[in-house]
Design a protein around this motif. Structure first.
Motif, PDB file in Angstrom:
ATOM      1  N   PHE A   1      38.892 -35.011   8.493  1.00 22.53           N
ATOM      2  CA  PHE A   1      38.109 -35.280   7.289  1.00 22.53           C
ATOM      3  C   PHE A   1      38.206 -34.126   6.287  1.00 22.53           C
ATOM      4  O   PHE A   1      38.223 -34.339   5.077  1.00 22.53           O
ATOM      5  CB  PHE A   1      36.649 -35.535   7.644  1.00 22.53           C
ATOM      6  N   TYR A   2      38.230 -32.887   6.801  1.00 25.99           N
ATOM      7  CA  TYR A   2      38.328 -31.710   5.937  1.00 25.99           C
ATOM      8  C   TYR A   2      39.349 -30.745   6.536  1.00 25.99           C
ATOM      9  O   TYR A   2      39.455 -30.622   7.753  1.00 25.99           O
ATOM     10  CB  TYR A   2      36.972 -30.991   5.825  1.00 25.99           C
ATOM     11  N   ASP A   3      40.069 -30.043   5.668  1.00 32.29           N
ATOM     12  CA  ASP A   3      40.976 -29.028   6.194  1.00 32.29           C
ATOM     13  C   ASP A   3      40.312 -27.659   6.291  1.00 32.29           C
ATOM     14  O   ASP A   3      40.749 -26.799   7.065  1.00 32.29           O
ATOM     15  CB  ASP A   3      42.269 -28.945   5.379  1.00 32.29           C
ATOM     16  N   VAL A   4      39.229 -27.460   5.544  1.00 37.45           N
ATOM     17  CA  VAL A   4      38.501 -26.182   5.581  1.00 37.45           C
ATOM     18  C   VAL A   4      36.993 -26.462   5.481  1.00 37.45           C
ATOM     19  O   VAL A   4      36.567 -27.275   4.656  1.00 37.45           O
ATOM     20  CB  VAL A   4      38.904 -25.254   4.413  1.00 37.45           C
ATOM     21  N   ALA A   5      36.214 -25.782   6.316  1.00 38.12           N
ATOM     22  CA  ALA A   5      34.758 -25.953   6.275  1.00 38.12           C
ATOM     23  C   ALA A   5      34.069 -24.611   6.487  1.00 38.12           C
ATOM     24  O   ALA A   5      34.586 -23.731   7.195  1.00 38.12           O
ATOM     25  CB  ALA A   5      34.297 -26.945   7.338  1.00 38.12           C
ATOM     26  N   LEU A   6      32.921 -24.490   5.870  1.00 36.89           N
ATOM     27  CA  LEU A   6      32.067 -23.314   6.039  1.00 36.89           C
ATOM     28  C   LEU A   6      30.948 -23.649   7.013  1.00 36.89           C
ATOM     29  O   LEU A   6      30.317 -24.709   6.903  1.00 36.89           O
ATOM     30  CB  LEU A   6      31.459 -22.903   4.690  1.00 36.89           C
ATOM     31  N   VAL A   7      30.699 -22.757   7.974  1.00 34.03           N
ATOM     32  CA  VAL A   7      29.529 -22.868   8.836  1.00 34.03           C
ATOM     33  C   VAL A   7      28.694 -21.618   8.631  1.00 34.03           C
ATOM     34  O   VAL A   7      29.185 -20.495   8.808  1.00 34.03           O
ATOM     35  CB  VAL A   7      29.908 -22.994  10.324  1.00 34.03           C
ATOM     36  N   ALA A   8      27.453 -21.796   8.232  1.00 33.08           N
ATOM     37  CA  ALA A   8      26.555 -20.657   8.020  1.00 33.08           C
ATOM     38  C   ALA A   8      25.239 -20.914   8.750  1.00 33.08           C
ATOM     39  O   ALA A   8      24.706 -22.024   8.719  1.00 33.08           O
ATOM     40  CB  ALA A   8      26.289 -20.449   6.532  1.00 33.08           C
ATOM     41  N   GLY A   9      24.750 -19.895   9.432  1.00 33.45           N
ATOM     42  CA  GLY A   9      23.455 -19.983  10.097  1.00 33.45           C
ATOM     43  C   GLY A   9      22.539 -18.894   9.581  1.00 33.45           C
ATOM     44  O   GLY A   9      22.996 -17.770   9.292  1.00 33.45           O
ATOM     45  N   VAL A  10      21.259 -19.205   9.449  1.00 40.79           N
ATOM     46  CA  VAL A  10      20.345 -18.233   8.842  1.00 40.79           C
ATOM     47  C   VAL A  10      18.922 -18.451   9.323  1.00 40.79           C
ATOM     48  O   VAL A  10      18.516 -19.577   9.642  1.00 40.79           O
ATOM     49  CB  VAL A  10      20.393 -18.318   7.294  1.00 40.79           C
ATOM     50  N   GLU A  11      18.168 -17.365   9.368  1.00 36.42           N
ATOM     51  CA  GLU A  11      16.725 -17.447   9.606  1.00 36.42           C
ATOM     52  C   GLU A  11      16.063 -16.252   8.940  1.00 36.42           C
ATOM     53  O   GLU A  11      16.637 -15.153   8.877  1.00 36.42           O
ATOM     54  CB  GLU A  11      16.406 -17.437  11.102  1.00 36.42           C
ATOM     55  N   LYS A  12      14.854 -16.480   8.420  1.00 34.50           N
ATOM     56  CA  LYS A  12      14.057 -15.391   7.847  1.00 34.50           C
ATOM     57  C   LYS A  12      12.592 -15.666   8.173  1.00 34.50           C
ATOM     58  O   LYS A  12      11.973 -16.541   7.576  1.00 34.50           O
ATOM     59  CB  LYS A  12      14.259 -15.283   6.335  1.00 34.50           C
ATOM     60  N   VAL A  13      12.074 -14.922   9.160  1.00 30.82           N
ATOM     61  CA  VAL A  13      10.721 -15.204   9.646  1.00 30.82           C
ATOM     62  C   VAL A  13       9.853 -13.964   9.831  1.00 30.82           C
ATOM     63  O   VAL A  13       8.647 -14.085  10.053  1.00 30.82           O
ATOM     64  CB  VAL A  13      10.760 -15.960  10.990  1.00 30.82           C
ATOM     65  N   THR A  14      10.433 -12.766   9.754  1.00 32.45           N
ATOM     66  CA  THR A  14       9.643 -11.586  10.106  1.00 32.45           C
ATOM     67  C   THR A  14       8.467 -11.352   9.161  1.00 32.45           C
ATOM     68  O   THR A  14       7.477 -10.727   9.529  1.00 32.45           O
ATOM     69  CB  THR A  14      10.519 -10.310  10.139  1.00 32.45           C
ATOM     70  N   HIS A  15       8.588 -11.873   7.932  1.00 29.71           N
ATOM     71  CA  HIS A  15       7.536 -11.640   6.944  1.00 29.71           C
ATOM     72  C   HIS A  15       6.290 -12.484   7.209  1.00 29.71           C
ATOM     73  O   HIS A  15       5.243 -12.261   6.593  1.00 29.71           O
ATOM     74  CB  HIS A  15       8.059 -11.954   5.543  1.00 29.71           C
ATOM     75  N   THR A  16       6.378 -13.450   8.131  1.00 30.63           N
ATOM     76  CA  THR A  16       5.233 -14.322   8.379  1.00 30.63           C
ATOM     77  C   THR A  16       4.234 -13.722   9.364  1.00 30.63           C
ATOM     78  O   THR A  16       3.128 -14.232   9.507  1.00 30.63           O
ATOM     79  CB  THR A  16       5.687 -15.690   8.928  1.00 30.63           C
ATOM     80  N   GLY A  17       4.614 -12.655  10.049  1.00 28.90           N
ATOM     81  CA  GLY A  17       3.726 -12.042  11.025  1.00 28.90           C
ATOM     82  C   GLY A  17       3.888 -12.661  12.402  1.00 28.90           C
ATOM     83  O   GLY A  17       4.299 -13.811  12.551  1.00 28.90           O
ATOM     84  N   THR A  18       3.551 -11.912  13.430  1.00 25.56           N
ATOM     85  CA  THR A  18       3.780 -12.334  14.816  1.00 25.56           C
ATOM     86  C   THR A  18       3.056 -13.635  15.151  1.00 25.56           C
ATOM     87  O   THR A  18       3.622 -14.522  15.802  1.00 25.56           O
ATOM     88  CB  THR A  18       3.348 -11.225  15.788  1.00 25.56           C
ATOM     89  N   GLU A  19       1.800 -13.763  14.719  1.00 24.87           N
ATOM     90  CA  GLU A  19       1.029 -14.950  15.082  1.00 24.87           C
ATOM     91  C   GLU A  19       1.667 -16.221  14.536  1.00 24.87           C
ATOM     92  O   GLU A  19       1.858 -17.205  15.257  1.00 24.87           O
ATOM     93  CB  GLU A  19      -0.413 -14.824  14.564  1.00 24.87           C
ATOM     94  N   TRP A  20       2.032 -16.195  13.248  1.00 25.92           N
ATOM     95  CA  TRP A  20       2.615 -17.385  12.651  1.00 25.92           C
ATOM     96  C   TRP A  20       4.029 -17.635  13.173  1.00 25.92           C
ATOM     97  O   TRP A  20       4.426 -18.780  13.403  1.00 25.92           O
ATOM     98  CB  TRP A  20       2.627 -17.280  11.125  1.00 25.92           C
ATOM     99  N   THR A  21       4.789 -16.551  13.364  1.00 24.03           N
ATOM    100  CA  THR A  21       6.150 -16.721  13.865  1.00 24.03           C
ATOM    101  C   THR A  21       6.133 -17.324  15.261  1.00 24.03           C
ATOM    102  O   THR A  21       6.921 -18.230  15.573  1.00 24.03           O
ATOM    103  CB  THR A  21       6.894 -15.372  13.880  1.00 24.03           C
ATOM    104  N   THR A  22       5.225 -16.844  16.105  1.00 22.54           N
ATOM    105  CA  THR A  22       5.095 -17.405  17.453  1.00 22.54           C
ATOM    106  C   THR A  22       4.704 -18.877  17.392  1.00 22.54           C
ATOM    107  O   THR A  22       5.195 -19.703  18.169  1.00 22.54           O
ATOM    108  CB  THR A  22       4.047 -16.618  18.260  1.00 22.54           C
TER     109      THR A  22
END
Length: 384
Positions: free
Chosen positions: A101-122
């Protein structure tokens, strides 16, 4: 099927990051594009893995990333599979490139959670469990993996000090990785004296909450040969599932999804576990790494703990496990983790791993699962 290659890879540092979720995804993606020696316009589709975009007010991340790369007309898919999201995104991109279907594809993974604090992140993390039976009943992931650890100790001759050896080994590797979250040498005594989180697991048995992004460029073999001096080939790909709730498992000392995914990947690759030189496995807790290396077939059931005790899984041991530092030291930005494992394999097999290089490595494997292993993907790569 087309042969599929990884042509480029890039990653941010893992840890507590100030930039937005969009910005760090773009940083990793641009690094991967430059690593591949291509331009954004060469990318035909994007696969973006993320779990808690809502924590940074951005959930429909795929089109945002593609637009910022100047290719807003290219299709994108945002994928969530808990902590296994990155490897599932890679699998989907792999399947589409292999199908032509495609000859080239991008795969990107990301997360940003540290700013929410331990209680909310948990709390956010608990949503990845079977929430009816586990999360809302007050059972956290440390508690669930502690149950696995206790079962393993009861079934086999394992001690808390054995689990601590996993943490020590991965921190030693992480010291050699400039992008690792926890670059700190520790000892077995440090692990044993750290605070109990869920007995028998202590603070240093647990991976950290991390921000971060990782990206890779996939392409067919023809494109790789035409455009890249350094690329690696995908030999095998497998996925598997397990009961969503830990209580539904027949045994607590194995993860069925890993065994299913590994069997499929090894069959496709036409090799056995003995042929693998190094592996990045899902060590969200120290017990997980021991269970993983058994389920992947590197060691017999109950013998993984002996392998750790004897140093067989150290860097350049019998089989190098988590040369990057693993989730334990490198960090665990959950949407990025599976992609980050592949970045490590790419760096190892193209001579870019520096001090943590696995000597004479030709074949590498990644294993990344979601929750307590409810979903899993295994991929096998070789140098060319």
């Amino acid at each position: 099927m087309e042969k599929v290659c990884v042509l480029g890879a890039g990653s941010t540092k893992y840890g507590k990051l100030e930039d937005s979720i969009t910005d760090i995804t773009l940083q990793a993606s641009v690094d991967a594009i430059e690593s591949a020696g291509i331009e954004s316009k060469d990318i035909k589709a994007g696969y973006i893995s993320n779990v808690f975009g809502v924590a940074d007010k951005q959930v429909h991340l795929g089109p945002v990333v593609m637009s910022n790369l100047g290719i807003s007309d290219r299709p994108s898919l945002s994928i969530e599979s808990a902590c296994g999201s990155g490897s599932v995104s890679f699998r989907e991109a792999y399947a589409n490139v292999a199908a032509g279907f495609y000859d080239v594809a991008l795969v990107a993974g990301v997360e940003k959670v540290t700013h929410t604090g331990t209680e909310w992140t948990t709390t956010y993390f608990s949503y990845c469990s079977d929430f009816f039976y586990e999360g809302q009943s007050g059972v956290s992931f440390p508690g669930l993996f502690a149950s696995m650890a206790r079962a393993y100790m009861n079934e086999f001759k394992a001690t808390e000090e054995d689990f601590a050896q996993v943490a020590v080994k991965n921190h030693d590797n992480g010291l050699l990785n400039p992008k690792a979250h926890l670059r700190k040498k520790i000892t077995v005594d440090d692990v044993m004296s750290s605070a109990v989180v869920a007995s028998p697991l202590k603070l240093y048995d647990c991976c950290p909450f991390s921000d971060g992004a990782s990206s890779v460029i996939l392409c067919n073999e023809k494109f790789a040969k035409d455009h890249g001096a350094n690329y690696i080939e995908v030999m095998g790909s497998g996925r598997g599932g397990s009961s969503a709730a830990l209580q539904g498992r027949e045994h607590l000392t194995t993860i069925p999804s890993t065994k299913i995914a590994a069997e499929a990947a090894f069959k496709m690759a036409g090799i056995t576990p003995k042929d693998v030189d190094f592996a990045e496995v899902h060590d969200c807790f120290t017990i997980a790494e021991i269970v993983d290396i058994e389920d992947l077939g590197f060691f017999e059931k109950g013998k993984g703990v002996e392998a750790v005790r004897e140093g067989q899984t150290k860097l350049n041991g019998q089989i190098s496990i988590n040369s990057s530092g693993g989730l334990k030291s490198k960090g665990h930005p959950i949407g990025a983790t599976g992609v980050g494992q592949i970045v490590e394999v790419f760096d190892q097999l193209t001579g870019k791993a520096g001090e943590r290089t696995v000597k004479n490595a030709k074949i590498g494997l990644t294993q990344n699962f979601g929750a307590t292993g409810a979903s899993c993907a295994v991929h096998i790569f070789q140098s060319v």
